[in-house]
Design a protein around this motif. Sequence first.
Motif, PDB file in Angstrom:
ATOM      1  N   TRP A 285      61.224  26.899  69.638  1.00 21.04           N
ATOM      2  CA  TRP A 285      61.572  25.696  68.879  1.00 21.04           C
ATOM      3  C   TRP A 285      60.630  25.483  67.708  1.00 21.04           C
ATOM      4  N   SER A 286      59.429  26.066  67.795  1.00 23.30           N
ATOM      5  CA  SER A 286      58.496  25.946  66.671  1.00 23.30           C
ATOM      6  C   SER A 286      58.957  26.763  65.465  1.00 23.30           C
ATOM      7  N   ASN A 287      59.923  27.694  65.675  1.00 22.67           N
ATOM      8  CA  ASN A 287      60.473  28.483  64.573  1.00 22.67           C
ATOM      9  C   ASN A 287      61.570  27.740  63.823  1.00 22.67           C
ATOM     10  N   ILE A 288      61.975  26.576  64.353  1.00 22.43           N
ATOM     11  CA  ILE A 288      63.099  25.851  63.760  1.00 22.43           C
ATOM     12  C   ILE A 288      62.639  24.459  63.308  1.00 22.43           C
ATOM     13  N   LYS A 289      62.834  24.196  62.030  1.00 23.96           N
ATOM     14  CA  LYS A 289      62.513  22.893  61.450  1.00 23.96           C
ATOM     15  C   LYS A 289      63.784  22.347  60.797  1.00 23.96           C
ATOM     16  N   GLY A 290      64.427  21.410  61.505  1.00 25.73           N
ATOM     17  CA  GLY A 290      65.703  20.901  60.990  1.00 25.73           C
ATOM     18  C   GLY A 290      66.751  21.989  61.042  1.00 25.73           C
ATOM     19  N   ASP A 291      67.297  22.340  59.874  1.00 22.12           N
ATOM     20  CA  ASP A 291      68.291  23.422  59.843  1.00 22.12           C
ATOM     21  C   ASP A 291      67.711  24.718  59.278  1.00 22.12           C
ATOM     22  N   ASP A 294      62.494  29.948  60.674  1.00 19.68           N
ATOM     23  CA  ASP A 294      61.394  30.720  60.088  1.00 19.68           C
ATOM     24  C   ASP A 294      60.824  31.606  61.193  1.00 19.68           C
ATOM     25  N   ARG A 305      63.284  33.680  56.604  1.00 21.20           N
ATOM     26  CA  ARG A 305      63.390  32.224  56.507  1.00 21.20           C
ATOM     27  C   ARG A 305      64.713  31.877  55.818  1.00 21.20           C
ATOM     28  N   LYS A 321      64.963  21.170  73.907  1.00 17.44           N
ATOM     29  CA  LYS A 321      63.594  21.355  74.399  1.00 17.44           C
ATOM     30  C   LYS A 321      63.249  20.239  75.383  1.00 17.44           C
ATOM     31  N   ASP A 327      55.924  24.761  73.814  1.00 26.81           N
ATOM     32  CA  ASP A 327      56.649  25.546  72.804  1.00 26.81           C
ATOM     33  C   ASP A 327      57.543  26.568  73.500  1.00 26.81           C
TER      34      ASP A 327
END
Length: 390
Positions: A285-291, A294, A305, A321, A327
Amino acid sequence: MDKYKHRVSFRLEKRKDKEGKYATELPINADITFGGKRIWYYTGYKIAPSKWDEKAQRVKRNNFNSDNISSTDINLRLGKIEAAVDTAFGQLELLDEAVTPATVREELKRVLNEEKGTRLTIHQTYQLLIDEREKEIKESLSTAQWTVSTLKKHKTMLRHLTDFRCGLYFEDVNDDLLAKFELFLVGKGLANGYVSKSMRDIQTFLNWATRKGYNKSTAYKTYQPRFRDETKSDSTVNLFALTEEELLAIMTFPTHRSAIDRARDVFLFSCFTGLRFSDVMNLRWSNIKGDIIDITAKKTSHRQRFALATEALRIIAKYPKSPDETDPCVFPQISNQKYNAHLKEVGKLAGMTGDWITEKQSGREKTREVRPKYELLTSHVARRTLILFL
């Protein structure tokens, strides 16, 4: 007796690099001929061709190689090998032993005090590399140099080498040996694509052994595989991707089995992002920020990205989550083998009853097979499907 008659000569191993040029220094090999057979023995030294006396088969006086070894020391080594060959054949005759490349080489090593017990074979050294990488994976998978699948691949490679020939030493490796090993793999019925990758795996190991100082011969670096996979040039076989109708069918077929539903979600997420199965499993989930996603690809180490498509966002929304997790991975974990097995059922439930053509090339022989699409539905199909719709 005639079978013990022999001759030894010394020559430079004139190998060209990939650019067709000779190296600055070339290995000095001892050629040993007997009974219509020939073996070569690496002397342990290299020298520039301009410093080699081809007629005398010795290094010219008052010369040094790049390691600052003098012509005197190198020529003493050549003389020692020459005398050891005579002693080895004399010992074989005294004991009335069979004269084969293996018995000659082993007796020569014994005379030179370079017996099997004093240094590692290729197989023993390969096992050292595998053990080293396996230890890294067990201690810290995230920082290990190999993935679990790469480790498994090299373990298989070592088994192939063992089946091919035991007791190999690094000085045994030359074009002839590598060509025979490649033919051995083809003779097992293995596809050319697999064989080609296997020869690259062998080179990976030999490069490591050279850097570590186990191997002092670079003859392997100029080897070019004999067989290539010609099926890749035919766009009608082996390159499977879903049609728009098939993709929609997979998205909408009803199921009440959670394992099948999760396999479908992982597959569709790969279709809409182009991520490999290993990267989807490692996605946190730390790889996803909004839509925005990364992530650094596990296989290539390249950072990716990009914005997630609406369908991809819909899928991950099913796996929220937990508040007590720091994480976690986005998707429940499943092995690639189990995942691909579930995909067969996904394809069948989605009504993928058409056929795909598979073609395999082993050596010069090609075989074609027509199989139902659902049987060939794997994680690779997802990435090809994305490319189709770009």
